[in-house]
Design a protein around this motif. Structure first.
Motif, PDB file in Angstrom:
ATOM      1  N   LEU A   1       0.464   2.955  -0.227  1.00 48.88           N
ATOM      2  CA  LEU A   1      -0.867   2.569  -1.349  1.00 48.88           C
ATOM      3  C   LEU A   1      -1.625   1.521  -0.792  1.00 48.88           C
ATOM      4  O   LEU A   1      -2.887   1.501  -0.482  1.00 48.88           O
ATOM      5  N   ALA A   2      -0.903   0.460  -0.225  1.00 47.88           N
ATOM      6  CA  ALA A   2      -1.611  -0.875   0.331  1.00 47.88           C
ATOM      7  C   ALA A   2      -2.390  -0.322   1.559  1.00 47.88           C
ATOM      8  O   ALA A   2      -3.372  -0.679   1.798  1.00 47.88           O
ATOM      9  N   ARG A   3      -1.614   0.314   2.313  1.00 48.15           N
ATOM     10  CA  ARG A   3      -2.211   0.866   3.883  1.00 48.15           C
ATOM     11  C   ARG A   3      -3.596   1.486   3.320  1.00 48.15           C
ATOM     12  O   ARG A   3      -4.480   1.442   4.375  1.00 48.15           O
ATOM     13  N   LEU A   4      -3.572   2.383   2.291  1.00 45.49           N
ATOM     14  CA  LEU A   4      -4.981   3.209   2.174  1.00 45.49           C
ATOM     15  C   LEU A   4      -5.845   2.130   1.967  1.00 45.49           C
ATOM     16  O   LEU A   4      -7.290   2.400   2.138  1.00 45.49           O
TER      17      LEU A   4
ATOM     18  N   SER B   1      18.356   4.733  -3.197  1.00 44.24           N
ATOM     19  CA  SER B   1      17.344   5.400  -2.612  1.00 44.24           C
ATOM     20  C   SER B   1      15.930   5.257  -3.313  1.00 44.24           C
ATOM     21  O   SER B   1      14.965   5.449  -2.632  1.00 44.24           O
ATOM     22  N   HIS B   2      16.177   5.611  -4.570  1.00 44.80           N
ATOM     23  CA  HIS B   2      14.840   5.208  -5.199  1.00 44.80           C
ATOM     24  C   HIS B   2      13.988   4.008  -5.213  1.00 44.80           C
ATOM     25  O   HIS B   2      12.886   4.017  -5.138  1.00 44.80           O
ATOM     26  N   PRO B   3      14.798   2.885  -5.112  1.00 45.89           N
ATOM     27  CA  PRO B   3      14.039   1.729  -5.140  1.00 45.89           C
ATOM     28  C   PRO B   3      13.335   1.529  -3.584  1.00 45.89           C
ATOM     29  O   PRO B   3      12.121   1.038  -3.629  1.00 45.89           O
ATOM     30  N   LEU B   4      14.104   2.256  -2.491  1.00 45.23           N
ATOM     31  CA  LEU B   4      13.412   2.146  -1.477  1.00 45.23           C
ATOM     32  C   LEU B   4      12.227   3.070  -1.300  1.00 45.23           C
ATOM     33  O   LEU B   4      11.289   2.732  -0.964  1.00 45.23           O
ATOM     34  N   ALA B   5      12.420   4.350  -1.886  1.00 42.14           N
ATOM     35  CA  ALA B   5      11.207   5.312  -2.195  1.00 42.14           C
ATOM     36  C   ALA B   5      10.077   4.457  -2.870  1.00 42.14           C
ATOM     37  O   ALA B   5       8.957   4.835  -2.384  1.00 42.14           O
ATOM     38  N   HIS B   6      10.572   3.782  -3.688  1.00 39.97           N
ATOM     39  CA  HIS B   6       9.330   3.122  -4.771  1.00 39.97           C
ATOM     40  C   HIS B   6       8.554   2.252  -3.875  1.00 39.97           C
ATOM     41  O   HIS B   6       7.387   2.077  -3.846  1.00 39.97           O
ATOM     42  N   ALA B   7       9.474   1.472  -2.869  1.00 40.54           N
ATOM     43  CA  ALA B   7       8.660   0.465  -2.343  1.00 40.54           C
ATOM     44  C   ALA B   7       7.856   1.077  -1.205  1.00 40.54           C
ATOM     45  O   ALA B   7       6.720   0.720  -0.773  1.00 40.54           O
ATOM     46  N   ALA B   8       8.357   2.133  -0.625  1.00 41.95           N
ATOM     47  CA  ALA B   8       7.559   2.955   0.545  1.00 41.95           C
ATOM     48  C   ALA B   8       6.104   3.494  -0.174  1.00 41.95           C
ATOM     49  O   ALA B   8       5.295   3.314   0.551  1.00 41.95           O
ATOM     50  N   VAL B   9       6.311   3.850  -1.412  1.00 39.69           N
ATOM     51  CA  VAL B   9       4.953   4.374  -2.031  1.00 39.69           C
ATOM     52  C   VAL B   9       3.961   3.249  -2.051  1.00 39.69           C
ATOM     53  O   VAL B   9       2.685   3.312  -1.908  1.00 39.69           O
ATOM     54  N   GLN B  10       4.528   1.877  -2.540  1.00 39.17           N
ATOM     55  CA  GLN B  10       3.629   0.750  -2.523  1.00 39.17           C
ATOM     56  C   GLN B  10       3.201   0.216  -1.270  1.00 39.17           C
ATOM     57  O   GLN B  10       1.884   0.171  -1.181  1.00 39.17           O
ATOM     58  N   VAL B  11       3.732   0.364  -0.438  1.00 37.33           N
ATOM     59  CA  VAL B  11       3.306  -0.255   1.014  1.00 37.33           C
ATOM     60  C   VAL B  11       2.325   1.128   1.426  1.00 37.33           C
ATOM     61  O   VAL B  11       1.203   0.642   2.089  1.00 37.33           O
TER      62      VAL B  11
ATOM     63  N   ALA C   1       1.584  -5.052   5.311  1.00 41.36           N
ATOM     64  CA  ALA C   1       1.887  -3.763   5.323  1.00 41.36           C
ATOM     65  C   ALA C   1       2.962  -3.483   6.382  1.00 41.36           C
ATOM     66  O   ALA C   1       3.990  -2.526   6.223  1.00 41.36           O
ATOM     67  N   GLY C   2       2.486  -3.778   7.631  1.00 35.62           N
ATOM     68  CA  GLY C   2       3.768  -3.724   8.706  1.00 35.62           C
ATOM     69  C   GLY C   2       5.020  -4.252   8.490  1.00 35.62           C
ATOM     70  O   GLY C   2       5.804  -3.678   8.893  1.00 35.62           O
ATOM     71  N   THR C   3       4.881  -5.338   7.862  1.00 38.66           N
ATOM     72  CA  THR C   3       6.151  -6.176   7.614  1.00 38.66           C
ATOM     73  C   THR C   3       7.013  -5.222   6.523  1.00 38.66           C
ATOM     74  O   THR C   3       8.215  -5.005   6.655  1.00 38.66           O
TER      75      THR C   3
ATOM     76  N   MET D   1      -8.790  -6.493  -2.790  1.00 35.13           N
ATOM     77  CA  MET D   1      -7.590  -5.446  -3.213  1.00 35.13           C
ATOM     78  C   MET D   1      -6.465  -5.168  -2.475  1.00 35.13           C
ATOM     79  O   MET D   1      -5.295  -4.996  -2.738  1.00 35.13           O
ATOM     80  N   ALA D   2      -6.944  -4.944  -1.083  1.00 38.54           N
ATOM     81  CA  ALA D   2      -5.872  -4.627  -0.059  1.00 38.54           C
ATOM     82  C   ALA D   2      -4.966  -5.908   0.043  1.00 38.54           C
ATOM     83  O   ALA D   2      -3.652  -5.687   0.260  1.00 38.54           O
ATOM     84  N   LYS D   3      -5.607  -7.094   0.033  1.00 37.34           N
ATOM     85  CA  LYS D   3      -4.523  -8.190   0.112  1.00 37.34           C
ATOM     86  C   LYS D   3      -3.637  -8.245  -0.967  1.00 37.34           C
ATOM     87  O   LYS D   3      -2.286  -8.591  -0.756  1.00 37.34           O
ATOM     88  N   TYR D   4      -4.068  -8.277  -2.101  1.00 39.92           N
ATOM     89  CA  TYR D   4      -3.368  -8.037  -3.395  1.00 39.92           C
ATOM     90  C   TYR D   4      -2.115  -7.315  -3.225  1.00 39.92           C
ATOM     91  O   TYR D   4      -1.073  -7.444  -3.348  1.00 39.92           O
ATOM     92  N   ALA D   5      -2.502  -5.890  -2.817  1.00 40.25           N
ATOM     93  CA  ALA D   5      -1.743  -4.998  -2.910  1.00 40.25           C
ATOM     94  C   ALA D   5      -0.700  -5.003  -1.948  1.00 40.25           C
ATOM     95  O   ALA D   5       0.540  -4.827  -2.039  1.00 40.25           O
ATOM     96  N   SER D   6      -1.086  -5.530  -0.646  1.00 37.79           N
ATOM     97  CA  SER D   6      -0.416  -5.565   0.444  1.00 37.79           C
ATOM     98  C   SER D   6       0.668  -6.682   0.313  1.00 37.79           C
ATOM     99  O   SER D   6       1.987  -6.591   0.464  1.00 37.79           O
ATOM    100  N   ALA D   7       0.356  -7.955  -0.335  1.00 40.11           N
ATOM    101  CA  ALA D   7       1.385  -8.964  -0.572  1.00 40.11           C
ATOM    102  C   ALA D   7       2.392  -8.533  -1.534  1.00 40.11           C
ATOM    103  O   ALA D   7       3.489  -8.680  -1.242  1.00 40.11           O
ATOM    104  N   ASP D   8       2.123  -7.815  -2.564  1.00 35.83           N
ATOM    105  CA  ASP D   8       3.037  -7.334  -3.442  1.00 35.83           C
ATOM    106  C   ASP D   8       3.926  -6.448  -2.989  1.00 35.83           C
ATOM    107  O   ASP D   8       5.266  -6.265  -3.014  1.00 35.83           O
ATOM    108  N   ALA D   9       3.357  -5.383  -2.084  1.00 37.72           N
ATOM    109  CA  ALA D   9       4.188  -4.259  -1.535  1.00 37.72           C
ATOM    110  C   ALA D   9       5.164  -4.739  -0.512  1.00 37.72           C
ATOM    111  O   ALA D   9       6.290  -4.330  -0.412  1.00 37.72           O
TER     112      ALA D   9
END
Length: 387
Positions: free
Chosen positions: A295-298, A283-293, A251-253, A321-329
């Motif tokens: 969500l992983a942080r939560l 901007s939208h792809p960056l915004a989408h990536a920010a949303v995924q990151v 998530a930090g990365t 689940m956190a590891k899965y979400a964070s790796a993809d994000a």
């Protein structure tokens, strides 16, 4: 339900962020390319107490939990300095020794892990068995009062920079006649222990190694815990902290990559004087990536809170689940950042392509996304085991 950090956790986040930015990604890259370790950063983090935040105060630590260690992992990664040995030494080794080691083992190892003067790396994976401890070929046998270990391990992080290796082996159970897992604290200078570096397409100051254990003789007190019965719970006790802290580092990365790209796109002007970030295709792809990151942080926060509350079964699901979400994000964030920067994204100077190998590896290790899906299918959806 409270999503706010405590004042102490907020202070920890701010302090670690400040430390990480003083070193920064350029330092990380220079060390990796020179074949050197991030020794200065590690020792300063240890001196300031950040490496031992999850270790009890009676052994020189901060008395916190995996929540606090995840903050350290995330903030250093968000500064461009993702330190893999934070996962291996404070998260896995310190947790295993604190929860399942003898009092003598805690006194001997935890203070050094807390201040950074000692590193213990973790060795479970093997060329044939992977991380399936039921099929490990590394075997420990009794010889008088000693233990003798033989076997091979692979993808072992940082053994060249560690004092000890926490080795998972199989031992004979006299009661059942079956082999059962046990953990041993093996000095890296032990006779019969050798290693060779694996060449990896990952830019990192922390290398990967093959380990060879050829009749490595150890005293009785090298066995983690009071008896062989400690082996299985000790092994499992390190898995949730590993997944949570790996996820935090991812998530930090992701945050780092998005910040780098956002700074660039907010100032880079090409057509008509408008910055490229005004175009939704950028901007939208960056915004989408920010949303995924985010969500992983939560999910990372949820997993850490459950783990620190001692709710291990729930923490296991959330940690995976956190590891899965964070790796993809993280993989999405770095790839999106490279795309947004264009050709600049592939240069060392802009510091995002340097993370491509690491975030891709995060979808494989320390547990693959497919094995996490197997876990969720079985333990959450109630499906039969598929392997």
């Amino acid at each position: 339900m409270n999503f706010d950090l405590s004042p102490e956790q907020d202070q920890l986040r701010d302090a670690v962020r400040s430390l990480g930015r003083r070193y920064g990604h350029r330092y990380f890259v220079e060390k990796a390319k020179a074949g050197e370790h991030t020794t200065e950063l590690w020792h300063e983090a240890g001196r300031l107490g950040y490496l031992g935040v999850n270790i009890p105060t009676e052994y020189g630590g901060g008395g916190g939990g995996i929540t606090e260690l995840a903050i350290v992992c995330e903030e250093l990664a968000a500064a461009g300095c993702p330190l893999l040995l934070l996962v291996v030494s404070p998260a896995i080794a310190a947790t295993v020794i604190n929860k399942h080691g003898t009092e003598e083992q805690r006194k001997r190892h935890l203070p050094g892990l807390a201040d950074g003067s000692q590193k213990i790396v973790f060795a479970i994976t093997e060329p044939e068995a992977g991380s399936n401890f039921h099929r490990l070929g590394t075997v420990a046998r009794r010889d008088g009062d000693d233990w003798v270990i033989s076997g091979r391990k692979c993808y072992i992080s940082g053994v060249d920079n560690a004092n000890h290796v926490l080795v998972v082996a199989r031992t004979g159970d006299s009661a059942s006649g079956k082999l059962k897992p046990a953990l041993f604290i093996v000095p890296t200078d032990a006779a019969g222990l050798t290693w060779s570096k694996l060449d990896m397409e990952i830019l990192s100051p922390e290398n990967q190694f093959l380990l060879y254990l050829d009749e490595v003789r150890l005293p009785a007190d090298a066995l983690v815990g009071e008896s062989l019965d400690a082996g299985l719970p000790a092994l499992f006790s390190g898995l949730n902290p590993e997944r949570i802290t790996v996820a935090a580092m991812g998530a930090g990365t992701g945050r780092y990559a998005i910040e780098r790209a956002s700074d660039y796109t907010a100032t880079r002007a090409v057509w008509g004087g408008r910055t490229i970030g005004t175009h939704q295709g950028v901007s939208h792809p960056l915004a989408h990536a920010a949303v995924q990151v985010e969500l992983a942080r939560l999910m990372i926060q949820k997993a850490a809170v459950l783990y620190d509350a001692g709710r291990d079964l729930e923490a296991g699901v959330s940690a995976n689940m956190a590891k899965y979400a964070s790796a993809d994000a993280a993989a999405l964030a770095v790839d999106t950042a490279v795309q947004a920067l264009g050709g600049a994204g592939m240069t060392t100077e802009y510091g995002v392509a340097t993370l491509l190998g690491a975030v891709r590896a995060g979808r494989i290790a320390p547990v693959s996304r497919e094995m996490i899906l197997n876990f969720v299918a079985q333990h959450v959806l109630g499906q039969d085991k598929s392997y």
